[in-house]
Design a protein around this motif. Structure first.
Motif: not given
Length: 256
Positions: A112-114, A157-158, A162-163
């Motif tokens: 998800m971050i990537g 944002t949530s 969490e990630s």
């Protein structure tokens, strides 16, 4: 032996796992680069191989194999070469535990971050109508949702919080594990190291607040061990995007 054909993107995350396993085992394979940023994985030519439109995929002996960790295990079991699973039952359990931890809990957060910071910005500059048409061709509805979120910057944002929480916990857990033995789950290099490495190879650059020489010395020593393996060097030489250029940057960081 029937020819092995691997359909893959860059040598990181999911695609990198079977690439590295094949290289470590010394198995010759035909490489088909699937440009994820051009949605090659959703074009008819590739969907004829894997109707789900996910990468990587591998063909061998009349089989079409999907799911990167399962492909790694197949490669290790099917071909000659160094065994990438330890012989001790407890070590094998730890190796499989860590692979499941990465695949089901930590990996999706790295992903998800990537997608948010790399994949989305890389493709969102293209023609909106072209992007819309490409997304509509994606077979799996959950992947259509993920692509739209990445392109539009719509991860909440949530979700991002969490990630980041999971990544922080995962890095701390990995640092603790690598203080017990030189490799993940075992005293020998294994499928767990390949699995974990392909999502953590850039930690000193991507998560400098969480990983580095002072914060995670065990991870840094492990990264150096893995980065200097011949199979890793050969695999990363197959990359075509800026992701592959990180190899030299991270080696410099590790050796500094």
């Amino acid at each position: 032996m029937d020819e092995v054909t691997l359909y893959h993107w860059e040598p990181n995350a999911n695609s990198g796992k079977p690439m590295l396993a094949l290289m470590e085992k010394g198995v010759p394979f035909s490489s088909h680069y699937i440009d994820m940023l051009q949605f090659d994985q959703h074009k008819p030519e590739y969907l004829a191989i894997n109707p789900q439109g996910t990468i990587p995929a591998m063909t061998h002996d009349g089989l079409v194999l999907t799911e990167s960790t399962a492909i790694m295990e197949y490669v290790n079991d099917r071909f000659d070469g160094p065994d990438l699973m330890p012989s001790d039952a407890q070590d094998r359990w730890r190796v499989r535990w860590w692979m499941k931890f990465m695949d089901q809990w930590l990996g999706p957060s790295f992903s998800m971050i990537g997608w948010s910071v790399f994949v989305g910005p890389m493709v969102r500059q293209r023609d909106p109508a072209e992007l819309d048409a490409a997304i509509e061709r994606i077979p799996l509805p959950e992947r259509r949702v993920a692509w739209r979120k990445a392109i539009n910057g719509d991860f909440s944002t949530s979700e991002m919080a969490e990630s980041r929480r999971r990544v922080g916990l995962g890095i701390a857990k990995l640092e603790e594990e690598l203080g017990k033995r030189p490799y993940v789950g075992s005293h020998q290099y294994s499928l767990a190291d390949i699995n974990i490495f392909n999502s953590t190879y850039s930690l000193p650059l991507s998560q400098p607040d969480l990983a580095g020489k002072d914060k995670t010395p065990n991870i840094m020593r492990w990264l150096k061990r893995v980065y200097t393996r011949e199979a890793v060097r050969k695999t990363w030489a197959m990359g075509k995007t800026d992701l592959a250029h990180r190899y030299g940057l991270i080696m410099a960081e590790i050796e500094a």
